[in-house]
Design an enzyme around this catalytic site. Structure first.
Site, PDB file in Angstrom:
ATOM      1  N   GLU A 116     -85.627  43.702 117.136  1.00 20.62           N
ATOM      2  CA  GLU A 116     -85.712  45.107 116.691  1.00 20.62           C
ATOM      3  C   GLU A 116     -85.983  45.299 115.202  1.00 20.62           C
ATOM      4  OE1 GLU A 116     -83.668  45.092 120.616  1.00 20.62           O
ATOM      5  OE2 GLU A 116     -83.472  43.900 118.795  1.00 20.62           O
ATOM      6  N   GLY A 137     -83.419  46.247 125.730  1.00 19.57           N
ATOM      7  CA  GLY A 137     -82.757  46.907 126.853  1.00 19.57           C
ATOM      8  C   GLY A 137     -82.403  45.970 127.992  1.00 19.57           C
ATOM      9  N   GLY A 147     -86.593  48.430 126.255  1.00 24.62           N
ATOM     10  CA  GLY A 147     -86.685  49.852 126.584  1.00 24.62           C
ATOM     11  C   GLY A 147     -88.099  50.348 126.400  1.00 24.62           C
ATOM     12  N   ASP A 173     -79.622  46.905 119.245  1.00 30.03           N
ATOM     13  CA  ASP A 173     -78.659  47.862 119.801  1.00 30.03           C
ATOM     14  C   ASP A 173     -78.140  47.402 121.164  1.00 30.03           C
ATOM     15  OD1 ASP A 173     -81.134  48.413 121.072  1.00 30.03           O
ATOM     16  OD2 ASP A 173     -80.668  50.540 121.273  1.00 30.03           O
TER      17      ASP A 173
END
Length: 382
Positions: A165, A142, A94, A173
């Site tokens: 992350e 992402g 992302g 996530d």
């Protein structure tokens, strides 16, 4: 003005050709970050930010979600293929920098991007038609969310998968709490805590990808997939299986973690991150020492959140996991470590983040508990 008026030759062409041109015009006028086209009975998505390694932006998410829904309900679309432009990445993650800037400025992106991205992940995870992600090149964060929840994920020798992350004060996530605990043994927890990178055929061997196809065969594979007439899921699987059988590259090499699988299952079994770390420190093997060194660099808060996320997520549905992860994302946006991690890794690039709290012992059970608490009417609704 209709396309047929622009050039009378178009009148002789097939309807699908018209659809492709319209789709190209639509994608180039609305945004070149995502190319959307109809090829035969397939909807084809190309993530088109090659210079940014196809990193996912909010505007891209806002193009992808409605288009996926449209194709899902279109009787003339039988499957969806998603790929990345440029040859280096499927999608490297992302737009983390933009989120960090928005968070510091009190911007709405910190809510909007996570909320809408997770809604897109859920749409992919519940898609009623065959969804084929060609994860050629870097696939992280992402990009994992855009691929791993779909029915088919095709890795190549150029695929580089990671969920890194914890190194930037976040957690794995985009549904990481769902798919990671469902990998073999403790592999998912190991990947989540350490950010270990899997490459090529190992992405398929781990269970992250469903197939392995050599990169040079992808264009032929895509042509065969788009040429299918009203294919079922098993028809798509048969084509992918046949290409995998033709792809012998690195077939003789063992899985990169094969010799460490027993150690991972033993050492990453525990009721807390502290217990895992204690086991690793006692082990004294080179592999264990390397993991201690890696984990010592990660955000202690992120490690604790990630451990609980996977522990809980193993027993939840994808929908429940994404609701949980949205709560965690907002906790990270309210905290310190995410902004510090982005500074250290992406902005100043000194690779020396100053985490707060600085040790696992200082991360209170209460702060972890609060990160998982309901956001009331601000909770993610799927």
């Amino acid at each position: 003005m209709s396309l047929a008026v622009l050039n009378p030759v178009f009148g002789l062409r097939s309807v699908s050709r018209l659809q492709r041109i319209r789709a190209h015009m639509m994608s180039s006028t609305v945004s070149s970050e995502v190319l959307l086209e109809k090829v035969g009975n397939a909807g084809v998505i190309t993530l088109n930010r090659p210079k940014a390694l196809n990193a996912l932006t909010l505007s891209m998410i806002r193009m992808l979600h409605p288009q996926l829904k449209k194709w899902e309900n279109d009787s003339e679309t039988d499957l969806v293929i998603i790929k990345g432009a440029g040859g280096k990445a499927f999608c490297a993650g992302g737009d983390i920098r933009a989120i960090a800037e928005a968070g510091k400025a009190g911007g709405s992106l910190v809510h909007d991007l996570f909320r809408e991205e997770y809604m897109l992940n859920y749409a992919i995870g519940t898609y009623r038609k065959p969804y084929v992600a060609l994860i050629d090149g870097i696939t992280m964060g992402g990009g994992v969310g855009l691929s791993v929840h779909g029915r088919f994920r095709v890795a190549t020798e150029k695929t580089l998968f990671a969920m890194p992350e914890t190194a930037i004060g976040l957690f794995p996530d985009v549904g990481g709490g769902y798919f990671l605990p469902r990998l073999q043994g403790k592999l998912g927890l190991f990947l989540a805590l350490t950010g270990f990178r899997l490459k090529g055929r190992d992405v398929q061997r781990s269970g992250v990808a469903t197939h392995f196809v050599q990169s040079e065969k992808l264009s032929a594979l895509e042509k065969d997939l788009t040429g299918l007439k009203s294919p079922s899921t098993s028809d798509v699987a048969a084509v992918l299986d046949s290409y995998q059988e033709q792809s012998t590259l690195d077939a003789e090499k063992p899985f990169v973690l094969q010799q460490h699988t027993d150690a991972i299952n033993r050492l990453f079994e525990g009721s807390s991150v502290e217990e895992i770390l204690e086991k690793l420190q006692k082990e004294q093997s080179d592999f264990a020492k390397k993991q201690v060194e890696t984990l010592s660099k990660m955000s202690p808060t992120s490690l604790k959140l990630t451990f609980r996320q996977l522990q809980t997520g193993g027993g939840l549905s994808l929908q429940e996991v994404l609701v949980m992860e949205y709560r965690l994302s907002q906790a990270c946006m309210r905290g310190h470590d995410f902004y510090e991690g982005v500074r250290a890794v992406l902005i100043d690039k000194d690779q020396s983040p100053k985490w707060k709290p600085a040790t696992l012992a200082e991360v209170s059970a209460q702060s972890v508990e609060e990160s998982f608490a309901s956001l009331g009417d601000k909770d993610l609704k799927l």
